[in-house]
Design an enzyme around this catalytic site. Structure first.
Site, mmCIF file in Angstrom:
data_model
loop_
_atom_site.group_PDB
_atom_site.id
_atom_site.type_symbol
_atom_site.label_atom_id
_atom_site.label_comp_id
_atom_site.label_asym_id
_atom_site.label_seq_id
_atom_site.Cartn_x
_atom_site.Cartn_y
_atom_site.Cartn_z
ATOM 1 N N GLU A 169 -28.216 -29.082 -0.754
ATOM 2 C CA GLU A 169 -27.107 -29.373 0.226
ATOM 3 C C GLU A 169 -27.487 -30.327 1.446
ATOM 4 O OE1 GLU A 169 -23.840 -28.788 -0.356
ATOM 5 O OE2 GLU A 169 -24.292 -28.108 -2.448
ATOM 6 N N SER A 187 -2.098 33.338 -13.410
ATOM 7 C CA SER A 187 -3.019 34.264 -13.388
ATOM 8 C C SER A 187 -4.386 33.815 -12.714
ATOM 9 C CB SER A 187 -3.268 34.682 -14.792
ATOM 10 O OG SER A 187 -2.153 35.555 -15.418
#
Length: 801
Positions: A192, A471
């Protein structure tokens, strides 16, 4: 002498004045320069101010990351190979030779794991190479691979389970330049910006070179912008690609100003943290560290040459060169970058040829996810709300360290999905579920499932649902009874005959048993194990419903009206609330506030808050009562309403558990715990319609599927404070006495001794007899609970398995 006329474009030798047009040109030029400087100088000052605002302070909005629990290995830990691999995969480890951080090597039961360093709530944890030997479903040996010395424990870095973004959906992880692989630094410049070290923001020679390279290639393969210009474009101007004169002009001015203000190291470091490298929906991937995880599922130091080349190639166009959507295009771009690396001497011939032949190495799915476990992260948000409001938490750059176990979460989700699929039918097509799994040692929440489709966000039934618990509340009725050892014990005789309770205003309540039968006089332990409603109501009324309401409020913050129907669970609660309640029993009588969050770290890894404080030791009385109830609930699993777990092959866990079913089978519950884990499960419909399921056929099936995969230690109940005796009738006796059963008593409260005598001809109901010979034994499920009051319920219909 004749006079000569001069044209306007000639100099008058007598006066020396310039012709008129030149005077005008100079005037115009000076005016233009003045106007230009008048605009450029203040405009440059303005842009310089912008650089200071946007670049100098580096105020990127960092997401808050949520991490699971570090896997702590120790000799004797219940762990199998499948679970260890699940944990490693979730944390982004990859198979290899185990020499590099984030990798492991497996040879049968022998594992070599190279961990990464990380920050935890108690400080920094250094990376290390460890050898783990698994045998018999446990960690048999743990050693430091560098010194061959035995280790008592070792922690592996945790998996990231979620990311909380701010207003900007940007994924970014800041790194220092020295943390970026050298080949990535030099390779990026080779492709680059080869003159990066020498130019001052704009590179004319680079423009000419890029033009020549592109001309030879016949397409645009190399850009002309410097790295500084690219940083200015994405960091200060945004990532837009539109090319306008104004934008390009600003980009160049920005680049010059950046170069004038900062050194090359600072610019490169900012570039590697800012560069745009991908997109997932609204989630933008910025920086090479986040991109490495997004594309390869690896930490930045772990990526290979070909993966580095691919990252550099993607810089030019993350969408165009997307390796998942366009693998051929991405491969060509990667190979071009490899060629540039080879040409500039960054890699040799052998490495160049190897990398060209290598696959792209991209994971099928992105390595990053905004929220992989929505129900668990919802709980995290709720628990942090008082200290960190949602707008303060998202995008704050924090690290939230949680107790979630990736393997336990995976097994929990799998158990819910598998069970609901097996139960799906025309009569129950819309079943949902909620599940909470905790560590019995410290109250950490290991897994949360909020729906039948666990990965889909929405209503979190594990935390938000309020359904009748049935329960599941009974063990706490018996807990209060057993806390009075002078009156009650597991061997006490209780009456399970029809019972009527006066409710006031002339109303009466007559609850029935699930099998529509009475069982006469039975042992207290059997009344709980078989969930006999009539016996429980008798005990509960003597205990006092007000004490029951006070107990569950103390243990879990549950608010309930102290009506008689509370004895049979007529209170709506979430799986999370019931897990908090059962944590008291599972922990051996400790008050352990459940917590999903262990701590919060700042962006530098320093602890801001900790939530994993050690629970207070159980009081002696609480510990003894919890042990007695645990023994009774183990009896529930071995021979009571949850005995199918033994048939499922889970008998070795010696688990304690309780089934629960609400009226008309609308809600199916199960709460059970082992030596390591507690899980509470609810199954039902959102519309509260009957499901036809009971505790043992719905919630317990999920629990069974979970613990058939989850490594967990057997439940062993200590004897401290207990006195085990053989009993016949109402007296202790000799071990070999016919018909004798062994019971645990609170020390000092065992009944009087009586020598062995011939057994009475009375068969204890529920322990055998002619009814079971002819198939009239206990139902597979447990109970039929009373509805909330008022009004009082009619007699309850039969509950069958």
């Amino acid at each position: 002498m004749a006079r000569i006329d001069y044209e306007d474009d000639d100099l008058n030798p007598d006066t020396g004045d310039a012709p008129q047009w030149r005077r005008r040109l100079v005037t115009w030029a000076l005016a233009a320069i003045g106007l230009g400087l008048g605009f450029l100088i203040p405009y440059s000052l303005y842009l310089n101010h912008e650089v200071g605002q946007r670049f100098d302070q580096l105020r990127w909005q960092l997401p808050t990351r949520v991490y699971g629990q570090p896997l702590e290995l120790a000799p004797g830990l219940a762990l199998d190979a499948e679970t260890l691999k699940t944990e490693l995969d979730a944390a982004g480890y990859h198979a290899g030779d185990g020499s590099r951080p984030g990798s492991y090597r497996r040879d049968g039961g022998q594992w070599l794991i190279s961990s990464r360093g990380f920050n935890d709530v108690d400080g920094a944890v250094a990376p290390r190479r460890i050898e783990v030997r698994l045998s018999g479903g446990k960690v048999a040996r743990l050693e430091d691979a560098a010194t061959d010395s035995k280790l008592k424990a070792a922690r592996l870095d945790p998996a990231r389970i979620a990311t909380l973004y701010g207003q900007q959906q940007e994924e970014r992880r800041l790194v220092r330049l020295e943390e970026v692989p050298e080949l990535l630094v030099t390779g990026l410049q080779a492709v680059e910006d080869r003159d990066f070290a020498h130019h001052h923001g704009i590179d004319v020679s680079g423009i000419l070179r890029a033009a020549w390279v592109n001309l030879k290639a016949g397409e645009a393969v190399q850009g002309a912008s410097t790295l500084t210009q690219q940083l200015a474009r994405s960091g200060l101007l945004g990532i837009g690609r539109e090319q306008t004169f104004t934008r390009k002009f600003n980009e160049m001015i920005y680049a010059l100003l950046i170069e004038a203000r900062y050194d090359k190291k600072t610019i490169l470091e900012a570039y590697f943290n800012q560069v745009y490298l991908g997109q997932r929906g609204a989630q933008a991937i910025h920086g090479v560290a986040a991109a490495s995880e997004f594309w390869f599922g690896r930490d930045l130091p772990d990526i290979s040459t070909e993966q580095i080349a691919l990252l550099i190639g993607i810089v030019r166009g993350p969408s165009y060169y997307d390796p998942r959507d366009n693998p051929e295009r991405a491969t060509a771009r990667r190979n071009f970058v490899l060629g540039e690396m080879h040409e500039t001497g960054l890699i040799d011939d052998a490495e160049h040829q190897r990398a060209l032949k290598a696959p792209l190495g991209v994971t099928e799915q992105p390595g990053l996810s905004a929220n992989r476990f929505p129900a668990y992260v919802d709980l995290v948000r709720r628990q942090l709300a008082s200290d960190y409001p949602a707008d303060a938490l998202a995008g704050a750059g924090l690290s939230v360290m949680t107790g979630m176990s990736p393997s336990a979460q995976a097994y929990a989700e799998g158990a819910v999905t598998k069970t609901l699929e097996s139960l799906d039918s025309k009569n129950r097509p819309d079943l949902q579920a909620g599940l909470v799994l905790t560590d019995v040692h410290d109250g950490e929440v290991l897994a949360v499932v909020g729906s039948g489709t666990p990965a889909r966000p929405g209503f979190n039934r594990a935390v938000e649902a309020r359904r009748p618990v049935g329960s599941l509340l009974k063990p706490f009725v018996y807990l209060l009874a057993l806390a009075q050892p002078d009156r009650w014990s597991l061997a006490s005789w209780v009456d399970d005959s029809p019972v009527t309770v006066a409710l006031g205003n002339g109303k009466r309540w007559t609850p029935g048993n699930s099998d529509n039968r009475s069982h006469g006089t039975v042992r207290l332990i059997d009344a709980l194990a078989n969930s006999y409603n009539q016996a429980t109501v008798r005990i509960g009324m003597q205990v006092d419903p007000r004490r029951i309401a006070s107990l569950i409020h103390t243990l879990a913050g549950i608010e309930a009206e102290p009506n008689p129907s509370l004895i049979l669970g007529s209170v709506g609660q979430s799986p999370y609330a019931m897990a908090q309640l059962y944590q008291f029993l599972a922990s051996g009588g400790e008050i352990q506030p459940l917590h999903a969050v262990r701590g919060v770290l700042d962006a530098e890894g320093r602890a801001l808050n900790r939530y994993d404080t050690e629970p207070a030791p159980a009081q002696d009385g609480d510990a003894i009562a919890a042990r007695l109830i645990t023994i009774a609930l183990q009896h529930t699993v071995s021979s009571g309403t949850a005995r199918r777990l033994v048939a499922d092959g889970l008998g070795e866990l010696q688990a304690a558990g309780k089934t629960g079913t609400s009226n008309d089978s609308r809600d199916s519950w199960f709460a059970g715990y082992t030596g390591d884990h507690l899980a509470v499960v609810w199954v039902g419909n959102d519309d509260n319609k009957p499901t036809g399921l009971y505790g043992s056929t719905g919630g317990m099936r999920v629990w069974s599927n979970l613990f058939s995969r989850l490594p967990s230690a057997p439940l062993k109940v200590g004897d401290k404070g207990l006195d085990w005796q053989w009993v016949v009738g109402s007296n202790t006796t000799d071990a070999g006495c016919p018909g004798a059963r062994r019971f645990a008593f609170v020390a000092g409260f065992a009944p009087a001794y009586q020598p062995c005598q011939p057994p009475e001809p009375v068969v204890e109901e529920g322990q055998g007899g002619w009814r079971e010979w002819f198939g009239f034994g206990r139902d597979d499920d447990d109970e039929r609970e009373a509805p909330p009051e008022p009004p009082p319920p009619p007699p309850q219909p039969v509950e069958t398995p």
